[in-house]
Design an enzyme around this catalytic site. Structure first.
Site, PDB file in Angstrom:
ATOM      1  N   TYR A  20      23.424  40.486  38.795  1.00 37.94           N
ATOM      2  CA  TYR A  20      24.291  39.814  38.102  1.00 37.94           C
ATOM      3  C   TYR A  20      25.317  38.609  38.794  1.00 37.94           C
ATOM      4  O   TYR A  20      26.023  37.853  38.243  1.00 37.94           O
ATOM      5  CB  TYR A  20      25.509  40.730  37.305  1.00 37.94           C
ATOM      6  N   HIS A  67      28.942  35.070  33.441  1.00 37.51           N
ATOM      7  CA  HIS A  67      29.863  36.167  33.295  1.00 37.51           C
ATOM      8  C   HIS A  67      30.537  36.507  34.674  1.00 37.51           C
ATOM      9  O   HIS A  67      31.616  37.145  34.573  1.00 37.51           O
ATOM     10  CB  HIS A  67      29.114  37.201  32.680  1.00 37.51           C
ATOM     11  N   PHE A 104      31.731  47.383  35.364  1.00 37.52           N
ATOM     12  CA  PHE A 104      31.112  46.557  34.482  1.00 37.52           C
ATOM     13  C   PHE A 104      32.071  46.147  33.612  1.00 37.52           C
ATOM     14  O   PHE A 104      33.054  46.472  33.403  1.00 37.52           O
ATOM     15  CB  PHE A 104      29.990  47.259  33.649  1.00 37.52           C
ATOM     16  N   ASN A 137      33.035  45.272  30.434  1.00 41.91           N
ATOM     17  CA  ASN A 137      33.705  45.922  29.271  1.00 41.91           C
ATOM     18  C   ASN A 137      34.614  46.976  29.472  1.00 41.91           C
ATOM     19  O   ASN A 137      35.333  47.426  28.835  1.00 41.91           O
ATOM     20  CB  ASN A 137      32.640  46.252  28.216  1.00 41.91           C
ATOM     21  N   ASN A 165      35.227  40.786  26.343  1.00 36.49           N
ATOM     22  CA  ASN A 165      35.245  42.180  26.318  1.00 36.49           C
ATOM     23  C   ASN A 165      36.146  42.790  27.518  1.00 36.49           C
ATOM     24  O   ASN A 165      36.900  43.897  27.579  1.00 36.49           O
ATOM     25  CB  ASN A 165      33.979  42.974  26.275  1.00 36.49           C
TER      26      ASN A 165
END
Length: 189
Positions: free
Chosen positions: A15, A20, A66, A68, A114
């Site tokens: 990631y 993001h 993470f 969320n 989120n």
């Protein structure tokens, strides 16, 4: 006083350079020229580094929950270190803004993000300082998930690099002035 600057993103090398993860990228850029070493703190579910700036302790945080579940780490750290909500800044991506646009706010809804939803749910308020970095909308036919989990193209990478420099300058200005309103006036746009 103690300050906490949080960059939102997802842990792991897969990631690392995704849109993001702009919050993680911002934190890395902010601490680049500071004497900050990150430790992976399992209790707080975050990578945490700290230093003193203008005689104030400043924590730099990258939650490892993470995206969320970012609120879990943020709430735990605010509580443990007794940090006032007004001394918190959260840096994150915003797909409703053009690529590389910068917007500072002292309150507001999650706007579908989120990570911000999680923070609001855990700390119980929408009133906290934030720096939003535009990543643009998905191209026609592309899902939001594939967009935010994708990397910037070469052209956007250049623009984002300049924007991250502005984020660094905004955070430094805030830490110097201790005034988020003044920081918003200087860096919004």
């Amino acid at each position: 006083m103690v300050k906490m600057i949080v960059g939102l993103g997802n842990p792991g090398s897969k990631y690392e350079k995704t849109k993001h993860n702009i919050g993680f990228m911002a934190i890395d850029n902010i601490v680049k020229n500071l004497d900050v070493t990150f430790t992976d703190d399992k209790n707080f579910k975050a990578q945490i580094g700290s230093t003193f700036i203008n005689h104030e302790k400043v924590y730099f945080v990258k939650p490892t929950t993470f995206m969320n579940n970012s609120g879990i780490a943020v709430k735990a750290l605010l509580t443990y270190y007794n940090i006032d909500i007004t001394d918190l800044i959260v840096i994150y991506d915003d797909l409703d803004m053009e690529v590389s646009k910068l917007r500072l706010r002292s309150k507001g809804s999650a706007g579908g993000h989120n990570g911000i939803k999680s923070i609001i749910a855990h700390i119980g308020t929408q009133e906290f300082n934030r720096i939003k970095v535009g990543i643009g909308r998905p191209l026609k036919g592309m899902t939001v998930i594939s967009h935010v989990m994708g990397q910037f193209n070469t052209e956007d990478n250049i623009a984002i690099s300049l924007t991250l420099d502005r984020v660094v300058n905004a955070v430094k200005f805030y830490l110097q002035e201790n005034d988020f309103e003044k920081t918003m006036q200087k860096f919004n746009g």
